[in-house]
Design a protein around this motif. Structure first.
Motif, PDB file in Angstrom:
ATOM      1  N   ASN A   1       0.736  -1.253   0.248  1.00  0.00           N
ATOM      2  CA  ASN A   1      -0.060   0.002  -0.024  1.00  0.00           C
ATOM      3  C   ASN A   1       0.974   1.219   0.073  1.00  0.00           C
ATOM      4  N   PRO A   2       1.248   1.835  -1.001  1.00  0.00           N
ATOM      5  CA  PRO A   2       2.216   2.792  -1.223  1.00  0.00           C
ATOM      6  C   PRO A   2       1.640   4.195  -0.753  1.00  0.00           C
ATOM      7  N   ASP A   3       0.091   4.181  -0.691  1.00  0.00           N
ATOM      8  CA  ASP A   3      -0.565   5.525  -0.210  1.00  0.00           C
ATOM      9  C   ASP A   3      -1.119   5.233   1.169  1.00  0.00           C
ATOM     10  N   ALA A   4      -0.296   4.266   1.887  1.00  0.00           N
ATOM     11  CA  ALA A   4      -0.793   4.295   3.366  1.00  0.00           C
ATOM     12  C   ALA A   4      -0.707   5.603   4.237  1.00  0.00           C
ATOM     13  N   GLN A   5      -1.305   5.601   5.145  1.00  0.00           N
ATOM     14  CA  GLN A   5      -1.158   6.800   6.011  1.00  0.00           C
ATOM     15  C   GLN A   5      -0.760   6.210   7.656  1.00  0.00           C
ATOM     16  N   TRP A   6      -0.482   7.277   8.095  1.00  0.00           N
ATOM     17  CA  TRP A   6       0.187   6.990   9.711  1.00  0.00           C
ATOM     18  C   TRP A   6      -1.224   6.576  10.433  1.00  0.00           C
ATOM     19  N   GLN A   7      -1.121   5.421  11.263  1.00  0.00           N
ATOM     20  CA  GLN A   7      -2.095   4.741  12.030  1.00  0.00           C
ATOM     21  C   GLN A   7      -1.675   4.901  13.479  1.00  0.00           C
ATOM     22  N   ARG A   8      -2.661   5.376  14.220  1.00  0.00           N
ATOM     23  CA  ARG A   8      -2.576   5.439  15.689  1.00  0.00           C
ATOM     24  C   ARG A   8      -2.999   4.117  16.511  1.00  0.00           C
ATOM     25  N   VAL A   9      -2.187   3.500  17.292  1.00  0.00           N
ATOM     26  CA  VAL A   9      -2.232   2.205  17.910  1.00  0.00           C
ATOM     27  C   VAL A   9      -2.846   2.595  19.487  1.00  0.00           C
ATOM     28  N   PRO A  10      -3.705   1.864  19.742  1.00  0.00           N
ATOM     29  CA  PRO A  10      -4.457   2.153  21.127  1.00  0.00           C
ATOM     30  C   PRO A  10      -3.340   1.032  21.988  1.00  0.00           C
ATOM     31  N   LEU A  11      -2.886   1.750  23.131  1.00  0.00           N
ATOM     32  CA  LEU A  11      -2.045   1.078  24.196  1.00  0.00           C
ATOM     33  C   LEU A  11      -2.709   0.656  25.479  1.00  0.00           C
ATOM     34  N   GLU A  12      -2.401  -0.324  26.003  1.00  0.00           N
ATOM     35  CA  GLU A  12      -3.027  -0.829  27.304  1.00  0.00           C
ATOM     36  C   GLU A  12      -1.745  -0.691  28.476  1.00  0.00           C
ATOM     37  N   GLY A  13      -1.657   0.426  28.990  1.00  0.00           N
ATOM     38  CA  GLY A  13      -0.755   0.773  30.093  1.00  0.00           C
ATOM     39  C   GLY A  13       0.546   1.572  29.616  1.00  0.00           C
ATOM     40  N   SER A  14       1.215   1.661  30.597  1.00  0.00           N
ATOM     41  CA  SER A  14       2.569   2.607  30.099  1.00  0.00           C
ATOM     42  C   SER A  14       4.040   1.984  30.391  1.00  0.00           C
ATOM     43  N   TRP A  15       5.036   2.547  30.344  1.00  0.00           N
ATOM     44  CA  TRP A  15       6.261   2.264  30.787  1.00  0.00           C
ATOM     45  C   TRP A  15       6.393   1.859  32.418  1.00  0.00           C
TER      46      TRP A  15
END
Ligand SMILES: NC(=O)c1ccc[n+]([C@@H]2O[C@H](COP(=O)([O-])OP(=O)(O)OC[C@H]3O[C@@H](n4cnc5c(N)ncnc54)[C@H](O)[C@@H]3O)[C@@H](O)[C@H]2O)c1
Length: 353
Positions: A288-302
């Motif tokens: 997919n050369p036209d792909a866009q940035w995707q945000r990933v939901p995260l469970e928890g932090s460092w």
């Protein structure tokens, strides 16, 4: 794509006995174990009041009055969680029964020589020991690994860690007067993280310098290049004295592949210790050369969730569902060797003009 930010858990967690009831145990270890459902059966500190306070706050059934009592009552399936200053690690380990699984809080001693003597002791006593280099198990790193493993960014060829924040070092009084601070206590996490992706570097180039507004501390700004030949790049830049508001503070990990990239914002380091939310975005040009940035939901932090991952490794090794913890002392000694090389490189200086 199925992206997971949670670690693989042990099948039946063993009881944990904690040694050291200080800041990191209260702020990260115990909150993490509560989330994970890891049972904590007892706690010991050379300062009994601290052990009692922590036991009361987290509902830990037993406080030990001495190491002798702890060793005498140690259940055969217990895991020791050791969170004392680096200089106290060897002495505590030497009192544990042979074969006891133990998670050692980082750093693995104050320098490479201390790390080597800790490793020798673990080998001699056959302690299945691991070190709490937990950044490699942070939810955003688990998610990034999940993306990488599915081939979505191709081959990983570039890791850049860039931190320019205000760090309130006065929260850790023990660092005042130490000859080594930034790389040994902070960038060590990034060095360990890079190793977890690329393995051991051939060499290290580094320069670490003091800051005039924090003259009483050893060097606090570091540039570290980990040398993986002429195809991979691994670069760590850290500065901890940013006094100019939030607008230009930054704290990110950039993972670039041949067919995509991942950008992680480590929110905890901005406006520390309050922090801002973490973020993970990726772009994948695979099919997919036209792909866009995707945000990933995260469970928890460092903090505290990554501490689940480092304990889970040792628990899994103890129950036999994992051959060796990824953060074993045998692996962690190489992170300590890189730290030592970074300080040596900084002292030696660059190529003369
Ligand atoms: N992995 C991480 O991200 C991370 C973060 C913060 C601190 N740390 C490390 O954790 C360690 C502890 O840090 P902290 O902030 O909790 O320090 P702290 O001073 O708050 O706590 C240390 C505790 O250990 C106890 N202690 C010292 N010697 C002991 C001994 N021989 N037996 C039993 N108890 C003993 C002290 O009484 C104290 O309560 C340090 O080495 C630090 O570098 C790691």
């Amino acid at each position: 794509m199925n992206i997971t930010s949670t670690p693989v858990m042990p099948l039946s967690p063993r009881p944990i006995i904690i040694i050291g009831a200080g800041g990191i145990v209260n702020d990260a270890h115990l909150p993490a174990y509560k989330i994970a459902g890891f049972p904590v059966m007892g706690i010991y500190d050379i300062d009994p009041a601290k052990a009692q306070r922590t036991a009361q706050q987290f509902g830990i059934p037993k406080t030990f009055a001495s190491m002798d009592e702890l060793v005498g009552l140690l259940p055969s399936n217990a895991i020791i969680d050791l969170a004392v200053p680096g200089s106290a690690i060897w002495g505590v380990l030497s009192q544990l029964p042979d074969h006891t699984p133990v998670l050692i809080q980082k750093p693995m001693g104050n320098d490479y020589a201390e790390a080597q003597s800790i490793l020798s002791l673990c080998r001699q006593k056959q302690l299945p020991a691991a070190v709490n280099f937990q950044l490699r198990y942070a939810p955003f790193i688990n998610a990034a690994r999940s993306i990488l493993q599915q081939g979505a960014i191709g081959e990983l060829i570039d890791i850049e860690i860039n931190v320019n924040v205000y760090m309130p070092w006065h929260l850790w009084p023990f660092v005042y007067g130490l000859p080594r601070v930034e790389i040994l206590y902070h960038s060590i996490h990034y060095i360990d993280l890079v190793r977890s992706f690329f393995g051991n570097p051939a060499s290290i180039y580094a320069k670490t310098v003091k800051h005039p507004v924090m003259e009483e501390l050893a060097s606090l700004r570091s540039d570290i290049l980990m040398d993986y030949g002429d195809r991979l790049r691994a670069s760590i830049h850290t500065a901890h004295c940013h006094r100019f508001g939030m607008r230009h503070q930054q704290s990110y990990i950039w993972l670039e592949g041949t067919e995509g990239a991942i950008k992680i914002t480590m929110g905890v380091l901005k406006d520390y210790p309050k922090g801002v939310p973490d973020e993970l975005e990726y772009i994948s040009y695979v099919d997919n050369p036209d792909a866009q940035w995707q945000r990933v939901p995260l469970e928890g932090s460092w903090f505290p969730h990554a501490f689940i991952g480092s304990m889970a490794q040792l628990q899994r090794a103890a129950e036999g569902s994992l051959a060796t913890p990824g953060n074993s002392v045998e692996d962690s000694i190489h992170t300590m060797a890189c730290v030592e090389a970074a300080y040596r490189s900084s002292e030696r200086g660059g190529e003369k003009i």
